[in-house]
Design an enzyme around this catalytic site. Structure first.
Site, PDB file in Angstrom:
ATOM      1  N   THR A 267      49.983   6.975 -13.706  1.00 21.20           N
ATOM      2  CA  THR A 267      49.188   6.428 -12.604  1.00 21.20           C
ATOM      3  C   THR A 267      49.913   6.517 -11.258  1.00 21.20           C
ATOM      4  OG1 THR A 267      50.081   4.182 -12.849  1.00 21.20           O
ATOM      5  CG2 THR A 267      48.185   4.780 -14.218  1.00 21.20           C
TER       6      THR A 267
ATOM      7  N   ASP B  33      68.758   9.069 -10.003  1.00 21.78           N
ATOM      8  CA  ASP B  33      69.554   9.906 -10.894  1.00 21.78           C
ATOM      9  C   ASP B  33      70.747  10.508 -10.172  1.00 21.78           C
ATOM     10  OD1 ASP B  33      68.004   9.437 -13.122  1.00 21.78           O
ATOM     11  OD2 ASP B  33      66.735  11.200 -12.830  1.00 21.78           O
TER      12      ASP B  33
ATOM     13  N   ARG C  44      58.064   3.474 -11.516  1.00 23.02           N
ATOM     14  CA  ARG C  44      56.778   4.109 -11.273  1.00 23.02           C
ATOM     15  C   ARG C  44      56.200   4.643 -12.566  1.00 23.02           C
ATOM     16  NH1 ARG C  44      56.300   8.990  -7.024  1.00 23.02           N
ATOM     17  NH2 ARG C  44      57.612   9.971  -8.589  1.00 23.02           N
TER      18      ARG C  44
ATOM     19  N   ASP D 194      65.477  13.277  -7.525  1.00 20.14           N
ATOM     20  CA  ASP D 194      65.409  11.871  -7.944  1.00 20.14           C
ATOM     21  C   ASP D 194      66.649  11.155  -7.416  1.00 20.14           C
ATOM     22  OD1 ASP D 194      65.850   9.440  -9.572  1.00 20.14           O
ATOM     23  OD2 ASP D 194      64.092  10.147 -10.678  1.00 20.14           O
TER      24      ASP D 194
END
Length: 207
Positions: A106, A201, A102, A198
């Site tokens: 944006t 992660d 990602r 996340d």
């Protein structure tokens, strides 16, 4: 299109363990795989079966076998964390891969890898990613799977927000969505709250 929240007590217990900040990568991965296995029962509820003749130690009878090839499509990285658990219960499934990241400005997905399997157009296709946030990556992955010829597609995640669900419904109204939790909000950085942090992660211990 169907949107299903699988609220099984064992799933909710394991999801709570995963949400905790102090949970180790090892425990996070193990619970994620176990949730994947538990979700399989609902995801495959409508999979077609074929009758077959078998012989037990006692007599001949009729049995059933899954009558369609299955392809799992994890969105790399985090989708890999759910794939093993699903494949344990569907060991004949093949695995395609889609790599997306990602763009932090944006928030749109950028493709960097895609590898399909044979006969995906006639397979039961499960696109997998633990998080359904903005819906951009999930929608892009489904688009790629359709470009390969996939027709029977389901999207499976662990945690979703309404914004992501709405994006999939708008872009791919023919795709069923399964999740273990619909969380309340997506923050200004595109992360689900309360979410899991996340997922990539936490699965791989990279932070």
């Amino acid at each position: 299109m169907a949107f299903t929240i699988i609220r099984h007590p064992l799933i909710l217990d394991k999801l709570t363990r995963m949400r905790k900040e102090e949970t180790s990568s090892k425990d996070f991965r193990e619970n994620l795989n176990e949730i994947g296995q538990l979700m399989v029962y609902e995801i495959f509820r409508d999979v077609p079966l074929q009758e077959i003749d078998i012989k037990t130690p006692v007599l001949k009878t009729t049995g059933y076998t899954v009558d369609i090839p299955v392809v799992l499509v994890p969105i790399i990285r985090a989708g890999l964390g759910m794939t093993e658990g699903i494949q344990r219960l569907v060991p004949t499934s093949r695995i395609a891969h889609i790599g997306l990241y990602r763009d932090e400005e944006t928030l749109e997905p950028v493709q960097y890898y895609a590898k399909t399997t044979k006969d995906i157009e006639s397979s039961y296709v499960i696109v997998v990613d633990p998080m359904l946030a903005t819906g951009g990556s999930a929608s892009k992955a489904i688009e790629i799977a359709k470009s390969w010829g996939a027709k029977q597609i389901k999207f499976v995640c662990l945690v979703a927000v309404q914004e992501g669900v709405d994006r999939i419904i708008a872009d791919h109204p023919d795709v069923d969505i399964y999740t273990a939790s619909l969380d309340p909000v997506l923050n200004d950085h595109g992360y689900i709250e309360p979410g899991l942090g996340d997922a990539g992660d936490r699965i791989f211990g990279t932070k």
